[in-house]
Write a protein that holds these residues in place. Structure first.
Motif, PDB file in Angstrom:
ATOM      1  N   VAL A 117     -16.137   6.001 -13.105  1.00 18.51           N
ATOM      2  CA  VAL A 117     -15.902   4.661 -12.550  1.00 18.51           C
ATOM      3  C   VAL A 117     -14.385   4.476 -12.484  1.00 18.51           C
ATOM      4  O   VAL A 117     -13.766   4.000 -13.441  1.00 18.51           O
ATOM      5  N   PRO A 118     -13.758   4.872 -11.357  1.00 19.83           N
ATOM      6  CA  PRO A 118     -12.289   4.932 -11.345  1.00 19.83           C
ATOM      7  C   PRO A 118     -11.584   3.595 -11.514  1.00 19.83           C
ATOM      8  O   PRO A 118     -10.473   3.540 -12.050  1.00 19.83           O
ATOM      9  N   ALA A 119     -12.207   2.496 -11.072  1.00 21.33           N
ATOM     10  CA  ALA A 119     -11.537   1.187 -11.158  1.00 21.33           C
ATOM     11  C   ALA A 119     -11.280   0.772 -12.599  1.00 21.33           C
ATOM     12  O   ALA A 119     -10.314   0.057 -12.883  1.00 21.33           O
ATOM     13  N   VAL A 120     -12.158   1.220 -13.520  1.00 24.54           N
ATOM     14  CA  VAL A 120     -11.989   0.856 -14.933  1.00 24.54           C
ATOM     15  C   VAL A 120     -11.766   2.091 -15.818  1.00 24.54           C
ATOM     16  O   VAL A 120     -11.674   1.985 -17.036  1.00 24.54           O
ATOM     17  N   LYS A 121     -11.707   3.274 -15.177  1.00 28.17           N
ATOM     18  CA  LYS A 121     -11.454   4.546 -15.881  1.00 28.17           C
ATOM     19  C   LYS A 121     -12.473   4.807 -16.996  1.00 28.17           C
ATOM     20  O   LYS A 121     -12.126   5.173 -18.121  1.00 28.17           O
ATOM     21  N   THR A 122     -13.744   4.608 -16.660  1.00 29.13           N
ATOM     22  CA  THR A 122     -14.833   4.920 -17.592  1.00 29.13           C
ATOM     23  C   THR A 122     -15.603   6.110 -17.052  1.00 29.13           C
ATOM     24  O   THR A 122     -15.920   6.150 -15.863  1.00 29.13           O
ATOM     25  N   ILE A 123     -15.892   7.065 -17.926  1.00 31.41           N
ATOM     26  CA  ILE A 123     -16.627   8.251 -17.496  1.00 31.41           C
ATOM     27  C   ILE A 123     -17.895   8.422 -18.331  1.00 31.41           C
ATOM     28  O   ILE A 123     -17.894   8.193 -19.551  1.00 31.41           O
ATOM     29  N   TYR A 124     -18.982   8.759 -17.661  1.00 38.17           N
ATOM     30  CA  TYR A 124     -20.253   9.113 -18.292  1.00 38.17           C
ATOM     31  C   TYR A 124     -20.513  10.579 -17.961  1.00 38.17           C
ATOM     32  O   TYR A 124     -20.294  11.002 -16.819  1.00 38.17           O
ATOM     33  N   PHE A 125     -21.006  11.348 -18.931  1.00 34.87           N
ATOM     34  CA  PHE A 125     -21.330  12.743 -18.635  1.00 34.87           C
ATOM     35  C   PHE A 125     -22.458  13.216 -19.544  1.00 34.87           C
ATOM     36  O   PHE A 125     -22.659  12.691 -20.641  1.00 34.87           O
ATOM     37  N   ALA A 126     -23.210  14.197 -19.038  1.00 34.74           N
ATOM     38  CA  ALA A 126     -24.403  14.630 -19.782  1.00 34.74           C
ATOM     39  C   ALA A 126     -24.725  16.081 -19.506  1.00 34.74           C
ATOM     40  O   ALA A 126     -24.506  16.600 -18.410  1.00 34.74           O
TER      41      ALA A 126
END
Length: 264
Positions: A117-126
């Motif tokens: 989520v580039p606008a808030v610099k949050t990353i999810y990964f699995a």
């Protein structure tokens, strides 16, 4: 960490960087043949992601690539499934709820997934095989995988024993099928609250315990869902086709998904 997952993470961060460069300008919007919007961000992000994924020699299904004929695709055991900017409408509205989606699919099943989520610099990964999914809040697009791993916190879905059900949907307009789904829950005596998000963040809401269920009674393409399904599957959340009553599968002849339900 799985090497291909590392590559997908790096690709998503670099794509996020070019997306935000466009986001901060007065960008133009084109309308594609299918009437969906396209911006310079979609094209630039796609080029960046391709530059990371092509060297893996694993074929790519991307919303912005020319689609390979199914006679060729059906021979692929493994492929990447990519949406460089999921939620282009959210991007155009500048509400921040757009994502970079990168998934690795093996035998039709998502096995790795990254949502950035580039606008808030949050990353999810699995990594589905290891049954682990994570979220990290970053200070910059320019961080190492090692830093992300230090910041990452495991995702934990809700263990809902209450009467309240949080349903992912639109606050402003829901189609009749979704309204019927909500009404059925209410008829069972449930208290229903609608939780709203754009793009593939809807999957993340369920995976991280901020919603119970995501009913999708509207068209989506494989690149809209593959990364989200990987993240959900890694923490025991199912993504079930309303057509087959089986998990959504990928690299189909028709890349359009059936309607589906995301829940435990």
């Amino acid at each position: 960490m799985n090497k291909l997952l590392q590559i997908a993470i790096k690709a998503s961060l670099e794509a996020g960087k070019v997306i935000m460069q466009v986001y901060d300008t007065a960008f133009d919007v084109e309308i594609k043949d299918d009437k969906s919007p396209l911006t310079e961000a979609d094209k630039k992000a796609n080029d960046v992601i391709n530059s990371f994924l092509i060297p893996t020699e694993i074929p790519i299904i991307s919303e912005e690539n020319k689609q390979t004929d199914y006679n060729v695709r059906k021979t692929w055991k493994t492929c990447w499934v990519v949406d460089p900017v999921d939620g282009t409408k959210e991007f155009i509205k500048r509400n921040g709820e757009f994502t970079v989606n990168i998934a690795l699919v093996n035998d039709g099943k998502p096995v790795l997934g990254v949502i950035y989520v580039p606008a808030v610099k949050t990353i999810y990964f699995a990594n589905v095989e290891s049954n682990k999914a994570f979220k990290a809040n970053l200070d910059s697009h320019n961080v190492t995988v090692e830093t992300i791993l230090k910041l990452a916190k495991p995702l934990q879905p809700k263990n809902n024993s209450s009467n309240k059900v949080e349903v992912v949907g639109s606050r402003s307009h829901m189609n009749e099928d979704t309204l019927n789904f909500v009404e059925d829950l209410r008829n069972e005596g449930k208290e229903v609250e609608i939780v709203s998000k754009g793009s593939s963040l809807k999957f993340c809401l369920v995976a991280e315990g901020n919603a119970d269920v995501y009913p999708r009674y509207a068209p989506t393409m494989e690149w809209d869902t593959a990364a989200g399904q990987a993240i959900c599957n890694a923490v025991g959340i199912k993504v079930i086709s309303k057509e087959t009553n089986q998990p959504l599968i990928y690299n189909k002849e028709n890349l359009l998904n059936s309607y589906f339900l995301v829940s435990k």
